[in-house]
Structure formats: structure tokens, C-alpha cells
Design a protein around this motif. Structure first.
Motif, mmCIF file in Angstrom:
data_model
loop_
_atom_site.group_PDB
_atom_site.id
_atom_site.type_symbol
_atom_site.label_atom_id
_atom_site.label_comp_id
_atom_site.label_asym_id
_atom_site.label_seq_id
_atom_site.Cartn_x
_atom_site.Cartn_y
_atom_site.Cartn_z
ATOM 1 N N ASP A 25 0.805 -1.220 0.000
ATOM 2 C CA ASP A 25 0.000 0.000 0.000
ATOM 3 C C ASP A 25 0.839 1.271 0.000
ATOM 4 N N ALA A 26 2.151 1.126 -0.048
ATOM 5 C CA ALA A 26 3.034 2.291 0.028
ATOM 6 C C ALA A 26 2.931 3.146 -1.236
ATOM 7 N N PRO A 27 2.922 4.456 -1.066
ATOM 8 C CA PRO A 27 2.929 5.329 -2.246
ATOM 9 C C PRO A 27 4.287 5.249 -2.953
ATOM 10 N N ASP A 28 4.309 5.593 -4.224
ATOM 11 C CA ASP A 28 5.535 5.506 -5.020
ATOM 12 C C ASP A 28 6.689 6.302 -4.411
ATOM 13 N N TRP A 29 6.398 7.486 -3.847
ATOM 14 C CA TRP A 29 7.472 8.315 -3.298
ATOM 15 C C TRP A 29 8.186 7.609 -2.151
ATOM 16 N N LEU A 30 7.474 6.733 -1.429
ATOM 17 C CA LEU A 30 8.077 6.046 -0.298
ATOM 18 C C LEU A 30 9.037 4.954 -0.752
ATOM 19 N N LEU A 31 8.807 4.396 -1.911
ATOM 20 C CA LEU A 31 9.649 3.309 -2.411
ATOM 21 C C LEU A 31 10.940 3.808 -3.061
ATOM 22 N N ALA A 32 10.954 5.036 -3.528
ATOM 23 C CA ALA A 32 12.113 5.595 -4.231
ATOM 24 C C ALA A 32 13.360 5.536 -3.348
ATOM 25 N N LEU A 109 14.995 11.469 10.648
ATOM 26 C CA LEU A 109 13.965 10.879 9.801
ATOM 27 C C LEU A 109 14.211 11.343 8.375
ATOM 28 N N ALA A 110 14.230 10.416 7.437
ATOM 29 C CA ALA A 110 14.445 10.746 6.032
ATOM 30 C C ALA A 110 13.128 10.591 5.278
ATOM 31 N N ALA A 111 12.694 11.663 4.645
ATOM 32 C CA ALA A 111 11.442 11.676 3.885
ATOM 33 C C ALA A 111 11.449 12.919 3.002
ATOM 34 N N PRO A 112 10.550 12.992 2.048
ATOM 35 C CA PRO A 112 10.484 14.217 1.233
ATOM 36 C C PRO A 112 10.173 15.425 2.112
ATOM 37 N N ARG A 113 10.933 16.487 1.961
ATOM 38 C CA ARG A 113 10.747 17.676 2.789
ATOM 39 C C ARG A 113 9.365 18.293 2.637
ATOM 40 N N ASP A 114 8.792 18.224 1.457
ATOM 41 C CA ASP A 114 7.492 18.855 1.225
ATOM 42 C C ASP A 114 6.313 17.962 1.606
ATOM 43 N N GLU A 117 2.838 14.930 6.089
ATOM 44 C CA GLU A 117 2.730 13.843 7.058
ATOM 45 C C GLU A 117 4.104 13.518 7.662
ATOM 46 N N SER A 118 5.140 13.541 6.832
ATOM 47 C CA SER A 118 6.499 13.279 7.320
ATOM 48 C C SER A 118 6.972 14.404 8.219
ATOM 49 N N GLN A 119 6.641 15.639 7.859
ATOM 50 C CA GLN A 119 7.006 16.777 8.698
ATOM 51 C C GLN A 119 6.354 16.663 10.070
ATOM 52 N N ALA A 120 5.085 16.262 10.085
ATOM 53 C CA ALA A 120 4.373 16.110 11.352
ATOM 54 C C ALA A 120 4.983 14.994 12.197
ATOM 55 N N LEU A 121 5.336 13.896 11.559
ATOM 56 C CA LEU A 121 5.953 12.776 12.279
ATOM 57 C C LEU A 121 7.291 13.198 12.878
ATOM 58 N N ALA A 122 8.104 13.888 12.099
ATOM 59 C CA ALA A 122 9.402 14.359 12.592
ATOM 60 C C ALA A 122 9.211 15.323 13.762
ATOM 61 N N ALA A 123 8.254 16.220 13.643
ATOM 62 C CA ALA A 123 8.003 17.182 14.716
ATOM 63 C C ALA A 123 7.496 16.488 15.980
ATOM 64 N N ARG A 124 6.621 15.488 15.816
ATOM 65 C CA ARG A 124 6.051 14.773 16.958
ATOM 66 C C ARG A 124 7.142 14.097 17.785
ATOM 67 N N PHE A 125 8.175 13.611 17.113
ATOM 68 C CA PHE A 125 9.251 12.901 17.817
ATOM 69 C C PHE A 125 10.510 13.751 17.972
ATOM 70 N N HIS A 126 10.409 15.027 17.615
ATOM 71 C CA HIS A 126 11.540 15.959 17.748
ATOM 72 C C HIS A 126 12.774 15.446 17.001
ATOM 73 N N LEU A 127 12.550 14.975 15.767
ATOM 74 C CA LEU A 127 13.632 14.449 14.947
ATOM 75 C C LEU A 127 13.940 15.409 13.803
ATOM 76 N N PRO A 128 15.221 15.583 13.499
ATOM 77 C CA PRO A 128 15.565 16.339 12.298
ATOM 78 C C PRO A 128 15.050 15.588 11.068
ATOM 79 N N LEU A 129 14.605 16.332 10.053
ATOM 80 C CA LEU A 129 14.087 15.737 8.828
ATOM 81 C C LEU A 129 15.099 15.932 7.718
ATOM 82 N N GLU A 130 15.481 14.833 7.079
ATOM 83 C CA GLU A 130 16.394 14.854 5.934
ATOM 84 C C GLU A 130 15.601 14.540 4.686
#
Length: 132
Positions: A25-32, A109-114, A117-130
Motif C-alpha cells: 500500500d506504500a505510495p511511489d514516493w516512499l519506495l524511491a 527521519l528521512a522523507a520528502p521535505r514537502d 505527514e512526514s514533517q508532522a511525524l518528525a516534529a512529533r518525535f523531535h527528529l531532524p528531517l532529511e
């Protein structure tokens, strides 16, 4: 019974079936940059990067955990659609952060900056986003 987080080194056939279901069920951007879910899983297994959350002998979520010299990097985090919003991703992130801390490293946490959902996850756990 809690979700047990483990590094997968020698997955069983059932583990492989579960991993296929997790990333189905993963979106294409997650598999890249991998061609598909199977390539992502094989890369993770071959490099010893694949961590997974297990509950009642079944894998419910997985991610790649790269153990770098400067910091550790969690990417490609995915949970089976039917088990989302039950704390599996939280457990994977928390356990990965704990393992990184025990090794004297920080977790990123590594995910697309834009990706909001990834931004929210990084913020929730106080993790830098790459960026991926």
C-alpha cells in the motif's frame, strides 16, 4: 502484548509475505529510489538495514535504519494499512531512537521535505528531517 521491534536478518517465508503486504500500500514516493517494494525489501535485507515491528508473530510495519558515523537515519517507514493508527510506527521510531541513543548517535527521519505527514511525524518525535 506489545509490538516488538527487531532487525530482520533471516526472515521466514511468513516474514517475507508480511513485508510484501506492508509495502503493498506504500505510495511511489516512499519506495524511491527502489523500483518497487520487492527491491526495497531485498536491499534492506541485503544491507542489514531492515527493522520491523512484530505483534503475535506477524510483521505489521517496517523501515530502513541506516547506522551512520554521524547519526542514524530512519527511512521508508511503512505500516500495513489495516493496522495503521495503532502505535506501530510510533514504536518503530521510539525503539530506533533508543538504539541510536545507546550507540551515542542521534536519529534523523528521512522523507520528502514537502511531505506534510512526514514533517508532522518528525516534529512529533523531535527528529531532524532529511530529504530522501
Amino acid at each position: 502484548m506489545p509490538v516488538i521491534v527487531e532487525t530482520l536478518n533471516s526472515p521466514s517465508e511468513q516474514d517475507r509475505v508480511d513485508l510484501a503486504k506492508i509495502y503493498a500500500d506504500a505510495p511511489d514516493w516512499l519506495l524511491a529510489p527502489h523500483a518497487d517494494a520487492a527491491a526495497l525489501v531485498e536491499h534492506g535485507l541485503a544491507e542489514g538495514l531492515l527493522v520491523a515491528g512484530r505483534f503475535n508473530d506477524r510483521l505489521l510495519g517496517a523501515a530502513l535504519l541506516a547506522r551512520g558515523e554521524q547519526h542514524w537515519r530512519l527511512s521508508h517507514l511503512c505500516v500495513r494499512k489495516v493496522t495503521r493508527h495503532r502505535g506501530v510506527a510510533r514504536r518503530l521510531v521510539e525503539q530506533s531512537a533508543l538504539l541510536a541513543e545507546q550507540a551515542g548517535k542521534s536519529l534523523h527521519l528521512a522523507a520528502p521535505r514537502d511531505h506534510l505527514e512526514s514533517q508532522a511525524l518528525a516534529a512529533r518525535f523531535h527528529l531532524p528531517l532529511e530529504s530522501l
